[in-house]
Design a protein around this motif. Sequence first.
Motif, PDB file in Angstrom:
ATOM      1  N   PRO A   1       0.804  -1.226   0.000  1.00 46.31           N
ATOM      2  CA  PRO A   1       0.000   0.000   0.000  1.00 46.31           C
ATOM      3  C   PRO A   1       0.837   1.276   0.000  1.00 46.31           C
ATOM      4  N   ARG A   2       1.960   1.276   0.685  1.00 43.03           N
ATOM      5  CA  ARG A   2       2.808   2.475   0.747  1.00 43.03           C
ATOM      6  C   ARG A   2       3.455   2.819  -0.592  1.00 43.03           C
ATOM      7  N   ASP A   3       3.374   1.893  -1.555  1.00 40.48           N
ATOM      8  CA  ASP A   3       3.995   2.106  -2.862  1.00 40.48           C
ATOM      9  C   ASP A   3       3.008   2.624  -3.906  1.00 40.48           C
ATOM     10  N   LEU A   4       1.814   3.024  -3.480  1.00 37.63           N
ATOM     11  CA  LEU A   4       0.787   3.416  -4.436  1.00 37.63           C
ATOM     12  C   LEU A   4       1.270   4.528  -5.377  1.00 37.63           C
ATOM     13  N   THR A   5       1.920   5.524  -4.851  1.00 33.77           N
ATOM     14  CA  THR A   5       2.323   6.672  -5.665  1.00 33.77           C
ATOM     15  C   THR A   5       3.290   6.263  -6.776  1.00 33.77           C
ATOM     16  N   ILE A   6       4.294   5.479  -6.452  1.00 35.51           N
ATOM     17  CA  ILE A   6       5.268   5.104  -7.488  1.00 35.51           C
ATOM     18  C   ILE A   6       4.654   4.115  -8.484  1.00 35.51           C
ATOM     19  N   CYS A   7       3.684   3.330  -8.032  1.00 36.30           N
ATOM     20  CA  CYS A   7       2.987   2.434  -8.960  1.00 36.30           C
ATOM     21  C   CYS A   7       2.096   3.227  -9.913  1.00 36.30           C
ATOM     22  N   GLN A   8       1.473   4.281  -9.388  1.00 36.04           N
ATOM     23  CA  GLN A   8       0.681   5.155 -10.249  1.00 36.04           C
ATOM     24  C   GLN A   8       1.563   5.826 -11.302  1.00 36.04           C
ATOM     25  N   LYS A   9       2.757   6.212 -10.895  1.00 32.26           N
ATOM     26  CA  LYS A   9       3.667   6.882 -11.823  1.00 32.26           C
ATOM     27  C   LYS A   9       4.061   5.971 -12.980  1.00 32.26           C
ATOM     28  N   VAL A  10       4.401   4.725 -12.657  1.00 32.10           N
ATOM     29  CA  VAL A  10       4.842   3.828 -13.730  1.00 32.10           C
ATOM     30  C   VAL A  10       3.672   3.438 -14.621  1.00 32.10           C
ATOM     31  N   LEU A  11       2.480   3.297 -14.042  1.00 29.28           N
ATOM     32  CA  LEU A  11       1.304   2.989 -14.853  1.00 29.28           C
ATOM     33  C   LEU A  11       0.964   4.168 -15.768  1.00 29.28           C
ATOM     34  N   ALA A  12       1.094   5.388 -15.260  1.00 28.75           N
ATOM     35  CA  ALA A  12       0.833   6.572 -16.072  1.00 28.75           C
ATOM     36  C   ALA A  12       1.813   6.644 -17.245  1.00 28.75           C
ATOM     37  N   ARG A  13       3.050   6.267 -17.010  1.00 28.92           N
ATOM     38  CA  ARG A  13       4.048   6.268 -18.088  1.00 28.92           C
ATOM     39  C   ARG A  13       3.685   5.235 -19.160  1.00 28.92           C
ATOM     40  N   LEU A  14       3.166   4.096 -18.711  1.00 35.86           N
ATOM     41  CA  LEU A  14       2.716   3.079 -19.663  1.00 35.86           C
ATOM     42  C   LEU A  14       1.565   3.623 -20.503  1.00 35.86           C
ATOM     43  N   HIS A  15       0.623   4.262 -19.850  1.00 36.39           N
ATOM     44  CA  HIS A  15      -0.533   4.827 -20.558  1.00 36.39           C
ATOM     45  C   HIS A  15      -0.111   5.927 -21.533  1.00 36.39           C
ATOM     46  N   ASN A  16       0.909   6.680 -21.181  1.00 31.52           N
ATOM     47  CA  ASN A  16       1.392   7.740 -22.078  1.00 31.52           C
ATOM     48  C   ASN A  16       1.969   7.166 -23.370  1.00 31.52           C
ATOM     49  N   LEU A  17       2.335   5.894 -23.341  1.00 32.94           N
ATOM     50  CA  LEU A  17       2.802   5.216 -24.554  1.00 32.94           C
ATOM     51  C   LEU A  17       1.645   4.603 -25.344  1.00 32.94           C
ATOM     52  N   GLY A  18       0.434   4.783 -24.838  1.00 30.03           N
ATOM     53  CA  GLY A  18      -0.738   4.236 -25.521  1.00 30.03           C
ATOM     54  C   GLY A  18      -0.903   2.747 -25.305  1.00 30.03           C
TER      55      GLY A  18
END
Length: 257
Positions: free
Chosen positions: A179-196
């Motif tokens: 749970p404490r890693d939510l922010t960094i997991c959101q960041k990497v998922l957002a980067r994936l989404h930015n690649l479509g």
Amino acid sequence: MALQINRKIQHLATLYNQFRFLIDDKHVVYVTIEPGIFPVGDWSFIDFLSFPPGDWNRGRISKDQYTGSLTFSSISYDIILGVENIWHQTYIDHLEFEQIDSLSQNVRIATHPLFHYPVIIKFASFPSEIGDIETETAMYSRLHGTGISPKFLGHVTEEGRGVIGFVLEFITKSRLAEPRDLTICQKVLARLHNLGIKHDNIRKDNFLVLGGKAFLIGFKVSYLCDEKKELELEYDNLQELFGGCIKNDRGTKSYTN
């Protein structure tokens, strides 16, 4: 049919009534057992069945209608399709790896002279599984050099099938996300989404965490997506997922998905 005895037979994998064998440390063959002869998971036929000589990679075992004994009712040499999206310059035959540990039937920790450290190899044991490997290979080509996932180090090959899998960086000291890693997991998922790319299999064990950074794995159902709402929904679901997350230190076992 003439049979050859005293051949070295190594059982590699099973999928329902299909078996993958290595003969004499050289040749991989795929054998189908006629349904109903043995219960699923019963490999006892290996102990008293001789494998035919010759150049073949597919066989079928049936029960002789007169004697009741098991026999190869057919053998053939077929072209078995492998991965078509081949983009990395490194190709390594599956027999060249030295296995350290098995995380699942299709995922291993292994060593190879090309690398000074253990690696992960993931492959399709059977031709029917090649679709997942094809998808992941294509996704890793788009992620290459981004740092979103472990490094893709090369293609795994098998004689007669071509490319059957891939080699990944083994992030040895990583752990599963908490749970404490939510922010960094959101960041990497957002980067994936930015690649479509939509991951489409967001689970806690598809995030590896090391040194304040998260990595994504498990791309077998991922696909290119330009639908903003779909990507936003996947992103929003991440917080809900981690809200129920409990600590789990299985570490490398996260590669088995």
